[in-house]
Design an enzyme around this catalytic site. Structure first.
Site, mmCIF file in Angstrom:
data_model
loop_
_atom_site.group_PDB
_atom_site.id
_atom_site.type_symbol
_atom_site.label_atom_id
_atom_site.label_comp_id
_atom_site.label_asym_id
_atom_site.label_seq_id
_atom_site.Cartn_x
_atom_site.Cartn_y
_atom_site.Cartn_z
ATOM 1 C CG ASP A 100 41.680 -1.480 34.025
ATOM 2 O OD1 ASP A 100 42.229 -1.323 35.123
ATOM 3 O OD2 ASP A 100 41.199 -0.534 33.371
ATOM 4 C CB THR A 101 37.501 -3.202 36.295
ATOM 5 O OG1 THR A 101 36.933 -3.761 35.105
ATOM 6 C CG2 THR A 101 37.700 -1.715 36.127
ATOM 7 N N GLY A 102 38.584 -6.173 35.687
ATOM 8 C CA GLY A 102 38.251 -7.597 35.722
ATOM 9 C C GLY A 102 36.832 -7.887 35.273
ATOM 10 C CG LEU A 105 39.208 -12.679 32.963
ATOM 11 C CD1 LEU A 105 39.407 -13.113 31.527
ATOM 12 C CD2 LEU A 105 40.549 -12.407 33.609
HETATM 13 P P1 IMP Z 1 38.400 -4.631 32.357
HETATM 14 O O1 IMP Z 1 37.063 -5.190 31.977
HETATM 15 O O2 IMP Z 1 38.300 -3.342 33.107
HETATM 16 O O3 IMP Z 1 39.299 -5.629 33.052
HETATM 17 O O4 IMP Z 1 39.117 -4.179 31.030
HETATM 18 C C1 IMP Z 1 39.606 -5.076 30.162
HETATM 19 C C2 IMP Z 1 39.658 -4.536 28.763
HETATM 20 O O5 IMP Z 1 39.805 -3.107 28.700
HETATM 21 C C3 IMP Z 1 40.881 -5.109 28.118
HETATM 22 O O6 IMP Z 1 40.579 -6.338 27.509
HETATM 23 C C4 IMP Z 1 41.258 -4.024 27.137
HETATM 24 O O7 IMP Z 1 40.545 -4.210 25.930
HETATM 25 C C5 IMP Z 1 40.812 -2.749 27.776
HETATM 26 N N1 IMP Z 1 41.925 -2.102 28.486
HETATM 27 C C6 IMP Z 1 42.078 -1.926 29.825
HETATM 28 N N2 IMP Z 1 43.224 -1.287 30.105
HETATM 29 C C7 IMP Z 1 43.821 -1.054 28.921
HETATM 30 C C8 IMP Z 1 45.071 -0.404 28.535
HETATM 31 O O8 IMP Z 1 45.872 0.078 29.354
HETATM 32 N N3 IMP Z 1 45.317 -0.364 27.216
HETATM 33 C C9 IMP Z 1 44.501 -0.875 26.276
HETATM 34 N N4 IMP Z 1 43.350 -1.499 26.577
HETATM 35 C C10 IMP Z 1 43.003 -1.572 27.887
#
Ligand code: IMP
Ligand code: MG
Length: 172
Positions: A100-102, A105
Site C-alpha cells: 500500500d504506502t510501502g 516493505l
Molecule cells: P503499507 O505499509 O502501507 O504498504 O501496508 C502494507 C500492509 O498493510 C500489508 O502488508 C497489509 O497487511 C496491510 N494492508 C494494506 N492494504 C490492505 C488491504 O487492502 N487489505 C488488507 N490488508 C491491507
C-alpha cells in the site's frame, strides 16, 4: 452490513501466480534463491507460488506489525519475528500479499539489508500503486488495484477473511 464484492477469482489468481513463477524461475536459474514471506498476509500466496517454481528455492518468513501511522510511519512498524536462515551473500525475494504506502516493505528491506544479502527483489500479489508514499521498486507484481480495502487469499480485516479462496473488496 458488511458486503464482499468479488475482485479476483481463484482461477485469475492461479494464472497470475503461474506467470510470476515463470519469470522468477527464468531470472533465478542457477542462483541461490531464498524467498522471504512477510507474515501473516503472504502465507497463502507464498505457498502457492513456490509450488509453481521450476528451480530450487529456500523459504523463510519475517513478521512485522504496524500500529497505525503517526508522524513517522517507519517508527510505528515493529519486528515481531526475524528470519532464521543465513541470508548473507544470498539472492532474496521478499514476498508480500499487498503493498500500500510501502512503509512496511521499506522497513523489511532496510532490515534485511543489514545482513548483507547479495540482492533483494520484491514480489507482491497486489500493488496499490496509487497510495504509494515511498520509492520502493516492485520487481514482480500480480495485480494493480484502485479498489478500496481487499480481503481474502491471506488478506485480512481484523484477522478475518484470510481463508477465502478469492479476493474481495470489503465494503463496510
Ligand atoms: P503499507 O505499509 O502501507 O504498504 O501496508 C502494507 C500492509 O498493510 C500489508 O502488508 C497489509 O497487511 C496491510 N494492508 C494494506 N492494504 C490492505 C488491504 O487492502 N487489505 C488488507 N490488508 C491491507
Ligand atoms: Mg501484510
Amino acid at each position: 452490513m458488511q458486503e464482499l464484492v468479488p475482485v479476483l477469482t481463484e482461477e485469475e489468481i492461479e494464472r497470475t501466480i503461474i506467470r510470476i513463477a515463470q519469470s522468477i524461475s527464468l531470472d533465478y536459474k542457477d542462483r541461490d534463491l531464498i524467498l522471504i514471506g512477510v507474515l501473516k498476509g503472504s502465507f497463502i500466496f507464498l505457498s502457492d507460488l513456490v509450488r509453481k517454481l521450476s528451480i530450487p528455492v529456500k523459504i523463510d518468513f519475517i513478521q512485522v506489525s504496524s500500529y497505525g501511522y503517526g508522524t513517522s510511519p517507519s517508527e510505528s512498524i515493529e519486528l515481531k519475528n526475524d528470519v532464521g536462515i543465513e541470508i548473507k551473500g544470498k539472492d532474496i525475494i521478499v514476498i508480500e500479499d499487498i503493498v500500500d504506502t510501502g512503509f512496511t516493505l521499506e522497513y523489511v528491506i532496510n532490515h534485511l539489508n543489514n545482513s548483507e544479502p547479495a540482492s533483494i527483489k520484491v514480489c507482491t500479489l497486489i500493488d496499490k500503486l496509487e497510495r504509494r508514499e515511498t520509492d520502493i521498486k516492485i520487481d514482480y507484481s500480480g495485480h494493480i488495484t484502485k479498489e478500496g480495502f481487499l480481503v481474502g487469499y491471506g488478506l485480512d480485516y481484523a484477522e478475518n477473511f484470510r481463508n477465502l479462496p478469492g479476493i474481495f473488496h470489503l465494503k463496510l
